[in-house]
Structures are given as structure tokens and as C-alpha cells.
Design an enzyme around this catalytic site. Sequence first.
Site, PDB file in Angstrom:
ATOM      1  N   TYR A 152       0.858  -1.182   0.000  1.00  0.00           N
ATOM      2  CA  TYR A 152       0.000   0.000   0.000  1.00  0.00           C
ATOM      3  C   TYR A 152       0.890   1.227   0.000  1.00  0.00           C
ATOM      4  CZ  TYR A 152      -3.648   3.269   1.643  1.00  0.00           C
ATOM      5  OH  TYR A 152      -4.530   4.315   1.786  1.00  0.00           O
ATOM      6  N   ASP A 247       9.193   2.603   0.037  1.00  0.00           N
ATOM      7  CA  ASP A 247       8.134   3.264   0.795  1.00  0.00           C
ATOM      8  C   ASP A 247       8.337   2.892   2.259  1.00  0.00           C
ATOM      9  OD1 ASP A 247       5.874   4.027   2.137  1.00  0.00           O
ATOM     10  OD2 ASP A 247       4.531   3.605   0.464  1.00  0.00           O
ATOM     11  N   LYS A 275       4.410   8.873   9.096  1.00  0.00           N
ATOM     12  CA  LYS A 275       4.134   8.361  10.439  1.00  0.00           C
ATOM     13  C   LYS A 275       5.145   8.868  11.474  1.00  0.00           C
ATOM     14  CE  LYS A 275       1.674   4.427   8.439  1.00  0.00           C
ATOM     15  NZ  LYS A 275       0.257   4.676   8.650  1.00  0.00           N
TER      16      LYS A 275
HETATM   17  N1  HOZ Z   1      -1.276   3.425   6.147  1.00  0.00           N
HETATM   18  C1  HOZ Z   1      -2.211   3.203   7.208  1.00  0.00           C
HETATM   19  C2  HOZ Z   1      -2.068   1.815   7.740  1.00  0.00           C
HETATM   20  N2  HOZ Z   1      -2.220   0.795   6.827  1.00  0.00           N
HETATM   21  C3  HOZ Z   1      -3.541   3.541   6.785  1.00  0.00           C
HETATM   22  C4  HOZ Z   1      -4.460   3.711   7.914  1.00  0.00           C
HETATM   23  C5  HOZ Z   1      -5.773   4.081   7.388  1.00  0.00           C
HETATM   24  O1  HOZ Z   1      -6.104   3.657   6.263  1.00  0.00           O
HETATM   25  O2  HOZ Z   1      -6.465   4.788   8.084  1.00  0.00           O
END
Ligand code: HOZ
Length: 439
Positions: A152, A247, A275
Amino acid sequence: MAKLVEKTSRYARSDAAFARARKLMPGGVNSPVRAYRAVGRDPVTITHGKGAIVTDVDGNDYVDYVGSYGPLILGHAPEAVAAALTKTIDKGWTFGMPTELETQLAELVIELVPSVEVVRFVNSGTEAAMSAIRLARAATGRGKIIKCTGCYHGHTDALLVQAGSGATTLGTPSSPGVPASLTADTLLVPYNDLDAVRAAMQAHAGDIACMAVEPVAGNMGCVPPAEGYLQGLRDLCDEFGVLLLFDEVMTGFRVNLGGAQKLYGVTPDLTCLGKVVGGGLPCAAYGGREDLMRQVSPDGPVYQAGTLSGNPLAMAAGLATLQVLRDTDAYLSLELTACDLATGLRTAAAQAGVPVQVTRVGSMLGVFFADAPVRNYEQALTCRADRFAAFFNAMLDEGVMLAPSAFEAWFVSTAHDAACLETTLAAAEKAFAAAGTIR
Ligand code: HOZ
């Protein structure tokens, strides 16, 4: 408002708060996975957090492993960050003009992250990934990118293809509304599969701008890189003249002070951070080789901008967080706690007779309800989401807060102590037993 609700259950005030929210916002939330749909219930509504504990509107305390999905490596409201925010807020919190805090955080990021020679701060991981891809395309003059299924990189159109995190959790790994023309140049390969990357690079030689990857996949659960995988990617990128983009939104300053690239000794050309770099405020960054980053506007023609980018509060929170991480034995403490947690979870699952795969890199963990090791997205999807849901609900009832998805990592903070582990593992015994009742 919450105080007027009659207490008929442990979650009565949360239920009332969420009923109100649902009328006003899609799913009652501002990020989909927070709606708890994958675990068959409504979310609790939080009032505050301190250390490793969050508290809901009903007054229930939880040992928290969500950690705001990764930023809170020092726990909730750590004193050093709170003090930095307090000091900064009195001076105003956005100017649209340079501040010294931006330079200070840039210096620290460049000092700590091996690949980053020049950095640009943005507001979210999505923005960082989108901007880094634009830069990679501009710098190479090529249009195609490679990404791994289940990784992601935020919700920008070209990257929302077979994406992990909430997209997978809610069954939309490739979203409607993304025109096929915008994803036609996104090539997909399985994670941990170098042969597939080589095949894609051979088939599209001269057309690929970059290979984007989470060096530790954290959005299909936590899936560590196989031995040699990251170095293999580096070698393939060099062979085919493709830029390597790590990433590290999740892994940056999380698995190591220098990120996964330092931990595994593999240096990408470009890096996305998020983060932890903002200490829990909206902040992210992309950076990398100077010759690439100097192509970003206004040094170069690759346009990217942001009204609130590098805002003083985010910079102060990030700076305070990174300074604590640099100046204390935080990573030793994280390693020991997370190791004990992983061991305890394996033991509790075995005692309950429930097959699980507990994965871990530093303070990032994954618990897959699966019979066999998980190395990629296809294997992650075979995990028993129904068992996870039962486990999640039992943990919640016992005062342990997990992300409401079988495809999100658990995050340990420096605030998680022995008492937190005791609570967690006692809860896990019951929760694995509950999961085991789902046949
Ligand atoms: N990157 C975050 C954790 N996978 C996303 C959290 C979210 O979609 O709120």
C-alpha cells in the site's frame, strides 16, 4: 453529550457517539478501516491516550497496539513531544514561510536515513508516494512503475491497484473511480518474488521508471522481506536502469533509526517517509539522491507543493520524537518488548490449538490466522479473517486495542511495559480460544 447516555453495556456511549457520527460522515469515519466493518461491530470512540493506553467515552481503558497506525513509537502524548508542541504553539502554527524547524528536521532526517541526501516535507504518506513517483517518471523519462500486490502506497490513483491496508480489508483492493488509463502503467508483481520483477523488467525494458516497494510489507499484515530480496531488487534496478523507491512510511524510524534500508543494508534511490517522522502530526516526506531531488520545484521542473507542508507543529513533533529515538535506548527496549509479545502470542495460540503465524520486524508485528508462513499477498489472503474477527472482539472486550483488520500490523511503543504485556497475553489466551471456536 456522552455523559447523558444511559449505560446499558460496556460500549453504550461509544455506540451513541458513533450513531451520531454515522449520520454526518461516510461510514461515520474519516478513514475507512476505522469503521470496524471487517470485525462485525461498530467502533469505540476514544477520548484520550497516555503512554500505551487509550480510553474510550465509556471510560474503558485499552492497551493500544494501533498506535495511530504507526506514528506513536513513543506511545500517546509522550512528555518530550508534548513539551515541544506546547513551546511551538505559542509562536503560531503556520506561516507559509520558511522556519528553522524545517531545516532542523531535514538535517536530522538526512543524518539518519542513508539514502536521503535532500528531503521535501509533505503532509501524508499518500502525498509522499505520489510525489516520489512523479519525480521518478520525470527523472527517467519513463512512464511505467512496478508495485507489489498487497503493498500500500496511499490512495493516489496510480497506486491504488491490488493495494493492501483498508482497501484489502474492505474488499476493494482496486477502487472504482480510478480510470484504467491511470493504472495502465502500473505493473504488478508478487512481494518477495525476484523472478517476477526480472520478468517485468525484461518485458518492459527501457519503459520502467521505478520499482516501488515497502521494504517490510506492513499493509497486508506484517510480511518481512525474504533473505536477499531487497538486495536482489537493488541489483535488478541497477541492471535495468530502474530507480528503486522504498516506501518507508511505516518502517522509517520504526524498525531501525535509519529505517529498513539501514537494517537490511540496502540503499534505494528514493525514499518515502511518514508516520514516525511527524511524531503523530500530519507529516510525511520524500527524499533521496541529490541529483534526483534537485529536479523538484523550484530547483527543477517537477512540480509539487503544499500550503501546510513543513508546518511548525509537525516539524516540532517529528524533531522531538527523532531526538528521543536517537538519544535513548529506545530500539533495544522496543526489540525486547516486541520479542516477548511475539513469543507470548505464539505460546497462547499453541495452547489454544489455533494455527497462527506471528511475524515481526522490530516493533512491527503481524498475526496471521494461517497454517503456513505468509510471504506474499496471495498467502496473506488465505488467512482466516473470520477467526481474526473473533480474536479482535475478544481482545477488545478484555481491554486490548488492535487494528480492526487482519491485514494491518501491530505497533509496539516504548510505553508498552511488563504490565501491558501481562494484560495482553492474558487477553490473548481467551481471544485465541474464542477464535478457535470458529470452525
Ligand atoms: N497506512 C495506514 C495503515 N495501513 C492507513 C491507515 C488508514 O487507512 O487509516
